[in-house]
Each structure stands twice: as structure tokens, then as C-alpha cells.
Design a protein around this motif. Structure first.
Motif, PDB file in Angstrom:
ATOM      1  N   GLU A   1       0.831  -1.219   0.000  1.00 30.68           N
ATOM      2  CA  GLU A   1       0.000   0.000   0.000  1.00 30.68           C
ATOM      3  C   GLU A   1       0.859   1.261   0.000  1.00 30.68           C
ATOM      4  OE1 GLU A   1      -0.630  -2.602   2.174  1.00 30.68           O
ATOM      5  OE2 GLU A   1      -2.104  -3.319   0.700  1.00 30.68           O
ATOM      6  N   GLY A   2       2.182   1.118   0.044  1.00 29.11           N
ATOM      7  CA  GLY A   2       3.059   2.274   0.024  1.00 29.11           C
ATOM      8  C   GLY A   2       3.317   2.860   1.395  1.00 29.11           C
ATOM      9  N   ILE A   3       2.970   2.112   2.456  1.00 29.45           N
ATOM     10  CA  ILE A   3       3.235   2.581   3.805  1.00 29.45           C
ATOM     11  C   ILE A   3       4.708   2.321   4.130  1.00 29.45           C
ATOM     12  CG2 ILE A   3       2.643   2.391   6.246  1.00 29.45           C
ATOM     13  CD1 ILE A   3       0.427   3.544   4.492  1.00 29.45           C
ATOM     14  N   THR A   4       5.387   3.337   4.666  1.00 31.33           N
ATOM     15  CA  THR A   4       6.807   3.208   5.007  1.00 31.33           C
ATOM     16  C   THR A   4       6.955   2.347   6.256  1.00 31.33           C
ATOM     17  OG1 THR A   4       7.165   5.434   4.142  1.00 31.33           O
ATOM     18  CG2 THR A   4       8.948   4.467   5.435  1.00 31.33           C
ATOM     19  N   LEU A   5       7.720   1.244   6.103  1.00 27.59           N
ATOM     20  CA  LEU A   5       7.931   0.333   7.213  1.00 27.59           C
ATOM     21  C   LEU A   5       9.278   0.539   7.890  1.00 27.59           C
ATOM     22  CD1 LEU A   5       6.606  -2.965   5.553  1.00 27.59           C
ATOM     23  CD2 LEU A   5       5.334  -1.317   6.945  1.00 27.59           C
ATOM     24  N   TYR A   6      10.276   0.953   7.090  1.00 23.63           N
ATOM     25  CA  TYR A   6      11.619   1.070   7.677  1.00 23.63           C
ATOM     26  C   TYR A   6      12.515   1.900   6.759  1.00 23.63           C
ATOM     27  CZ  TYR A   6      16.213  -0.179   9.512  1.00 23.63           C
ATOM     28  OH  TYR A   6      17.481  -0.122  10.039  1.00 23.63           O
ATOM     29  N   VAL A   7      13.387   2.696   7.369  1.00 22.26           N
ATOM     30  CA  VAL A   7      14.490   3.342   6.650  1.00 22.26           C
ATOM     31  C   VAL A   7      15.742   3.134   7.479  1.00 22.26           C
ATOM     32  CG1 VAL A   7      13.063   5.094   5.501  1.00 22.26           C
ATOM     33  CG2 VAL A   7      14.053   5.603   7.736  1.00 22.26           C
ATOM     34  N   ASN A   8      16.871   2.906   6.809  1.00 26.11           N
ATOM     35  CA  ASN A   8      18.104   2.652   7.570  1.00 26.11           C
ATOM     36  C   ASN A   8      18.829   3.953   7.889  1.00 26.11           C
ATOM     37  OD1 ASN A   8      19.249   3.325   5.126  1.00 26.11           O
ATOM     38  ND2 ASN A   8      20.656   1.594   5.063  1.00 26.11           N
ATOM     39  N   ARG A   9      19.922   3.828   8.633  1.00 23.02           N
ATOM     40  CA  ARG A   9      20.670   4.997   9.096  1.00 23.02           C
ATOM     41  C   ARG A   9      21.247   5.790   7.917  1.00 23.02           C
ATOM     42  NH1 ARG A   9      23.895   2.467  12.214  1.00 23.02           N
ATOM     43  NH2 ARG A   9      22.618   2.651  14.101  1.00 23.02           N
ATOM     44  N   MET A  10      21.738   5.084   6.865  1.00 20.09           N
ATOM     45  CA  MET A  10      22.312   5.777   5.710  1.00 20.09           C
ATOM     46  C   MET A  10      21.267   6.613   4.987  1.00 20.09           C
ATOM     47  SD  MET A  10      24.799   6.693   3.899  1.00 20.09           S
ATOM     48  CE  MET A  10      26.130   5.688   4.555  1.00 20.09           C
ATOM     49  N   TYR A  11      20.002   6.113   4.953  1.00 24.96           N
ATOM     50  CA  TYR A  11      18.944   6.890   4.304  1.00 24.96           C
ATOM     51  C   TYR A  11      18.725   8.202   5.053  1.00 24.96           C
ATOM     52  CZ  TYR A  11      14.559   8.147   2.061  1.00 24.96           C
ATOM     53  OH  TYR A  11      13.588   8.825   1.355  1.00 24.96           O
ATOM     54  N   GLU A  12      18.768   8.147   6.375  1.00 27.56           N
ATOM     55  CA  GLU A  12      18.616   9.360   7.166  1.00 27.56           C
ATOM     56  C   GLU A  12      19.742  10.345   6.857  1.00 27.56           C
ATOM     57  OE1 GLU A  12      16.569   8.450  11.363  1.00 27.56           O
ATOM     58  OE2 GLU A  12      18.391   7.272  11.057  1.00 27.56           O
ATOM     59  N   GLN A  13      20.964   9.817   6.747  1.00 31.14           N
ATOM     60  CA  GLN A  13      22.110  10.685   6.476  1.00 31.14           C
ATOM     61  C   GLN A  13      22.029  11.312   5.080  1.00 31.14           C
ATOM     62  OE1 GLN A  13      25.650   8.370   7.160  1.00 31.14           O
ATOM     63  NE2 GLN A  13      25.186   8.014   9.326  1.00 31.14           N
ATOM     64  N   LEU A  14      21.588  10.524   4.114  1.00 28.33           N
ATOM     65  CA  LEU A  14      21.501  11.010   2.740  1.00 28.33           C
ATOM     66  C   LEU A  14      20.441  12.095   2.587  1.00 28.33           C
ATOM     67  CD1 LEU A  14      21.776   7.761   0.564  1.00 28.33           C
ATOM     68  CD2 LEU A  14      23.472   9.581   0.774  1.00 28.33           C
ATOM     69  N   THR A  15      19.294  11.882   3.213  1.00 29.53           N
ATOM     70  CA  THR A  15      18.139  12.750   2.972  1.00 29.53           C
ATOM     71  C   THR A  15      17.960  13.843   4.008  1.00 29.53           C
ATOM     72  OG1 THR A  15      16.660  11.297   4.219  1.00 29.53           O
ATOM     73  CG2 THR A  15      16.959  10.831   1.849  1.00 29.53           C
ATOM     74  N   GLY A  16      18.558  13.644   5.181  1.00 27.46           N
ATOM     75  CA  GLY A  16      18.310  14.589   6.265  1.00 27.46           C
ATOM     76  C   GLY A  16      16.961  14.386   6.916  1.00 27.46           C
ATOM     77  N   LEU A  17      16.274  13.294   6.552  1.00 27.01           N
ATOM     78  CA  LEU A  17      14.966  12.954   7.139  1.00 27.01           C
ATOM     79  C   LEU A  17      15.178  11.948   8.266  1.00 27.01           C
ATOM     80  CD1 LEU A  17      12.999  12.417   3.794  1.00 27.01           C
ATOM     81  CD2 LEU A  17      12.849  14.426   5.291  1.00 27.01           C
ATOM     82  N   SER A  18      14.562  12.194   9.404  1.00 26.30           N
ATOM     83  CA  SER A  18      14.638  11.216  10.499  1.00 26.30           C
ATOM     84  C   SER A  18      13.577  10.144  10.295  1.00 26.30           C
ATOM     85  CB  SER A  18      14.434  11.911  11.850  1.00 26.30           C
ATOM     86  OG  SER A  18      13.129  12.482  11.910  1.00 26.30           O
ATOM     87  N   ARG A  19      13.748   9.012  10.974  1.00 27.09           N
ATOM     88  CA  ARG A  19      12.827   7.898  10.792  1.00 27.09           C
ATOM     89  C   ARG A  19      11.401   8.264  11.190  1.00 27.09           C
ATOM     90  NH1 ARG A  19      16.756   3.022  13.140  1.00 27.09           N
ATOM     91  NH2 ARG A  19      18.188   3.071  11.356  1.00 27.09           N
ATOM     92  N   HIS A  20      11.262   9.031  12.300  1.00 25.61           N
ATOM     93  CA  HIS A  20       9.909   9.324  12.764  1.00 25.61           C
ATOM     94  C   HIS A  20       9.157  10.227  11.790  1.00 25.61           C
ATOM     95  CE1 HIS A  20      11.797  13.083  14.282  1.00 25.61           C
ATOM     96  NE2 HIS A  20      10.581  13.590  14.120  1.00 25.61           N
ATOM     97  N   GLN A  21       9.896  10.904  10.847  1.00 22.43           N
ATOM     98  CA  GLN A  21       9.238  11.757   9.850  1.00 22.43           C
ATOM     99  C   GLN A  21       8.593  10.951   8.722  1.00 22.43           C
ATOM    100  OE1 GLN A  21      12.869  14.424   9.404  1.00 22.43           O
ATOM    101  NE2 GLN A  21      11.242  15.917   9.096  1.00 22.43           N
ATOM    102  N   VAL A  22       9.075   9.702   8.527  1.00 22.51           N
ATOM    103  CA  VAL A  22       8.574   8.931   7.375  1.00 22.51           C
ATOM    104  C   VAL A  22       7.940   7.596   7.755  1.00 22.51           C
ATOM    105  CG1 VAL A  22      10.167   9.978   5.729  1.00 22.51           C
ATOM    106  CG2 VAL A  22      10.883   7.956   7.011  1.00 22.51           C
TER     107      VAL A  22
END
Length: 473
Positions: free
Chosen positions: A30-51
Motif C-alpha cells: 500500500e506504500g506505507i513506510t515500514l523502515y528506513v536505515n541509518r544511511m537513508y537518514e544521512q543522505l536525505t536529512g529525514l529522520s525515521r519518525h518523519q517517514v
């Protein structure tokens, strides 16, 4: 896989994902975000709780990023790759991969993200530098072509003799020169002549067509700019025409078309000998001799408010007017013969004018001046068949048969000579030109299928008759 190994991997799966050196973004069908890793946070500047727990389409609608791969991967059930731009301007390349269970059913979408912002910037810089190099190469190639052309104007008239004497005197100085004249009289030829006769002749003359450069570019082209002075500007900056013309000559063609804002900048160059690059804070001294040219009536332009009076006074140190071709008919024949040699060589042809043809051309007014004459001969060489251009090969517009004074055979039609004598003169004139063209009587005899003795006899008769005419009281 052994049960304990499987359990061990499962228990450390999140640690494993965090250790991956690429961003990882996992969603359900359904396109619901289940997980992002630490590198994704570093690349995007988005924290996990934001997505986490957010629908990817909602994130796109909010402008967090400009596209999401999940819907396309789910629809196609295969790997998809796209470029994504984040709100902060970063560029990522995304690879979305479907994850299937033991039954072959699609369960998850895992997207890997890599930062290509720097690569994209480098590509843009390379593209811009390539464009600048191409522009510079075109300019240098043009200048090389211009410089390779003869710098000695072709003329036979007394008025042009006086003009050239004046230009020779001016060439020895660094004074600003203003060349006036109708379109097509060859103002650039005389500018090159002055440069070629000056002490700056060892440098390439820089030509600037003030009427062809767009108003938005004329400032940066003429005066240059500092690194990053505006969007799209080179990170190294760029020298303008005045700096490139150091210790040489800059030819400002069609200066009457220069925008008023640029006229103010040019006035500073003439007054102070310095320019200011766009984005610069310090003036730059320039050493370039200025030659300007225009087909406009600058006095009228001043009255219309389209040309600065103070700039005109600065340019008007020395002024020369090139007469139109209709006022120097004596120059038409030497110019025509020079152009026919030029284009005959270019197209590997052997073509010459009959004298009567040149006479007809000399009676035409040539409203387009030297440029019209050259373009006409260029076209004639391309289309003409045969070695000789006769009056019949000229268009009616040039022959001007309605006006008796322009009739090419007007002298002959007056009478007083037999047709046999007239034809003998035309024949001997043709043979004379053919010998000069081909280099020998033997070659002419072979090409035109005539005996050598016949050629000698006809030419000798003409020379004898000419000598008698000169000897007659």
C-alpha cells in the motif's frame, strides 16, 4: 540454512540494514513506510519518525521528494530505477526491487538510494564548460578566417585612393576610428586594413557585431563576468571581448545598434581605459584600440534618444565615410575580377568575364554595394557553364535594357564599324583572355580546337590595329 543461523540473521536484520552503505527504504504494497536505515537518514536529512508509517504518495504531495517508486514496482512486479529530487535539492538515484514470499506473492518493496548530487553538478559543469569551449573555438575560428583574408582593399578610383591614404595615416596611431558607410560597402575590410597596418598587427583583431548579440548577453560577452556572477555562470568566470583584445584591436561593427545601457559602459572604456566585469568589485585596465562602424545616421539616432551624444563625441576622433559602389564605378571591374578569381578557385573552375560584360556591370548601380557584387558573382560561378561570362549571362536587372546608357553594346550600336571588324575584336579579346587563363597558346589551341597559327594571326592583327589607332592623330 541452519535454524540457529536463520534466527541469528533475523534477530540482527535491522543492524544489517543499518550497516548497508546505501540508503534503504522499505514499504508494503500500500506504500506505507515500514523502515528506513541509518544511511537513508544521512543522505536525505529525514529522520525515521518523519517517514515511518507515512504513505509515499502523501510524502510526494507534501514535497518531501518529487516521486516514489513503490506504486510502479507494485504495478510491474519488477525492478524499477528513477532519479529523485529531495526538498533540500539533493539528487538520488533510486532502485526499487519487489520482494516475494515462498508462494511467489509480492509482499514488500525495498528501495535502495544513492546520492548523485555531486555527480549531477559535475555533469552540469562539464556541459557548461563544453559549451563555453565551443563558443570560444567558434570565435577563434572566425577570427582566424578573418585574419587570413587579405587586408588590402581592392580599388581603382581616385576617391578610394584618397580614403586609403587617410586610413594609412590613422593606422599609425591608436586613435579611435569611426567608419561610416552604407550596408555592404565593406567597412570590415577597411577595419582589418587599418589593424593590419598598425603596430598591433601581430595580434588577432577581435570583431564584435553589436547588432547580432542579444541584449541579455551583450554585457557578459563584451565585459566578461566573475565566477558565479549569475545563474549558469562559469565557476571560473569569463573574460569579455575587451580583455581578449589585449594589445590588439576591437572592431565594434554596427555600433549604432548597441543598447543604451551598454553605450554607458563603452563610454567608460573610452574615457578611462578600463572595464568592470559583471559581479566584479574592481575595475580592470584594458589596452585595446577601438574601431567602430555603422550604416546608421548617428546624428538622427541622437535626436531620437537612441544614441548617446557624449559617446558619439568620443568615437568621432577620426571619421571616414566609405562611398557606395555607385559613386566609384571604377572599382567595380577590379572587384569583380578579384571575386571571380576567388570563387573560381574555390569551386575548381576556370571562368572569366568578357570585357563587354564587365562594362555592362559597371553601369549597374549595385544598391547592395560590394556585398551584392560578391554574392552575385559567387552565385554566378556556382551556376555558370562554360569558360566565359558574356553579357547574355547577366540578369535583366543588371543589364537594364530599358536605359540606353546601360546597354552593353551601346558603343558598337552607334555604327561606324563593320560586323566583321566587331566580331574579330570580340574573338581576339576572347583568345587573349583564354591564353592568360590557361597559360599557353598550345593549351588554348587544344581546348578550343583551333590551330596555333590562327591564334597567333588573330592576336597579331589586333595588336597591329591597336598600334595604328594609337599612332593616328
Amino acid at each position: 540454512m541452519q535454524p540457529n543461523a536463520k534466527d541469528l540473521l533475523a534477530s540482527h536484520s535491522l543492524d544489517i540494514l543499518d550497516a548497508i552503505p546505501e540508503g534503504v527504504f522499505i514499504t508494503n504494497l500500500e506504500g506505507i513506510t515500514l523502515y528506513v536505515n541509518r544511511m537513508y537518514e544521512q543522505l536525505t536529512g529525514l529522520s525515521r519518525h518523519q517517514v515511518l508509517g507515512r504513505q509515499v504518495r502523501s510524502l510526494v504531495e507534501e514535497g518531501v521528494f518529487d516521486l516514489a517508486l513503490n506504486p510502479e514496482v507494485v504495478r510491474k512486479a519488477k525492478t524499477v530505477t528513477h532519479t529523485q529530487r529531495l526538498r533540500n535539492g539533493k539528487m538520488l538515484v533510486l532502485t526499487g526491487t519487489p520482494v516475494f514470499d515462498e508462494t511467489g506473492a509480492l509482499r514488500l518493496v525495498i528501495t535502495f538510494a544513492r546520492d548523485i548530487t555531486r555527480i549531477t553538478q559535475l555533469n552540469e559543469q562539464v556541459s557548461l564548460q563544453k559549451q563555453l569551449i565551443e563558443q570560444t573555438n567558434e570565435q577563434m575560428a572566425y577570427m582566424a578566417r578573418e585574419q587570413s583574408q587579405t587586408t588590402t582593399p581592392i580599388f581603382a578610383s581616385e576617391v578610394m585612393h584618397e580614403t586609403l591614404n587617410f586610413l594609412q595615416t590613422m593606422a599609425k596611431t591608436d586613435a579611435t576610428l569611426l567608419i561610416l558607410g552604407e550596408t555592404g560597402v565593406g567597412k570590415d575590410v577597411f577595419a582589418r586594413y587599418v589593424h593590419g597596418q598598425s603596430q598591433r598587427s601581430d595580434k588577432v583583431m577581435m570583431k564584435v557585431d553589436c547588432g547580432s548579440i542579444s541584449e541579455s548577453l551583450v554585457e557578459s560577452e563584451m565585459f566578461g563576468y566573475m565566477p558565479g556572477a549569475f545563474t549558469g555562470a562559469s565557476t571560473k568566470g569569463k573574460a569579455g571581448y575587451f580583455e581578449l583584445a589585449k594589445e590588439s584591436t576591437i572592431f565594434l561593427d554596427e555600433i549604432g545598434e548597441m543598447p543604451l545601457a551598454m553605450q554607458t559602459r563603452l563610454l567608460r572604456v573610452l574615457q578611462d581605459g578600463e572595464i568592470m566585469r559583471i559581479g566584479g568589485s574592481r575595475p580592470v585596465k584594458v589596452d585595446a584600440r577601438i574601431i567602430a562602424a555603422t550604416n546608421r545616421d548617428l546624428a538622427s539616432r541622437i535626436e531620437e534618444g537612441k544614441f548617446r551624444q557624449d559617446l558619439f563625441y568620443r568615437l568621432n576622433v577620426a571619421t571616414v565615410t566609405i562611398p557606395p559602389l555607385r559613386e566609384r564605378q571604377a572599382d567595380i571591374q577590379p572587384l569583380a575580377e578579384a571575386f571571380i578569381r576567388k570563387y573560381s578557385a574555390k569551386y575548381n573552375k576556370r571562368i572569366a568575364f568578357m570585357d563587354v560584360t564587365l562594362k555592362a556591370m559597371s553601369h549597374y548601380s549595385w544598391p547592395g554595394n560590394v556585398r551584392e557584387l560578391e554574392n552575385f558573382i559567387h552565385s554566378l560561378i556556382i551556376t555558370h557553364q562554360g569558360p566565359i561570362i558574356a553579357p547574355a549571362d547577366l540578369p535583366v536587372s543588371i543589364l537594364g535594357k530599358e536605359a540606353p546608357k546601360t546597354e552593353p553594346y551601346s558603343d558598337l550600336l552607334q555604327g561606324g564599324r563593320s560586323l566583321k571588324e566587331i566580331m574579330a575584336d570580340i574573338e581576339s579579346d576572347f583568345l587573349d583572355r583564354a591564353i592568360r587563363w590557361h597559360g599557353s597558346v598550345q593549351q588554348v589551341a587544344r581546348i578550343f580546337k583551333v590551330n596555333r597559327s590562327t591564334i597567333f594571326r588573330k592576336i597579331q592583327k589586333k595588336n597591329t590595329d591597336s598600334a595604328k589607332d594609337r599612332a593616328s592623330p
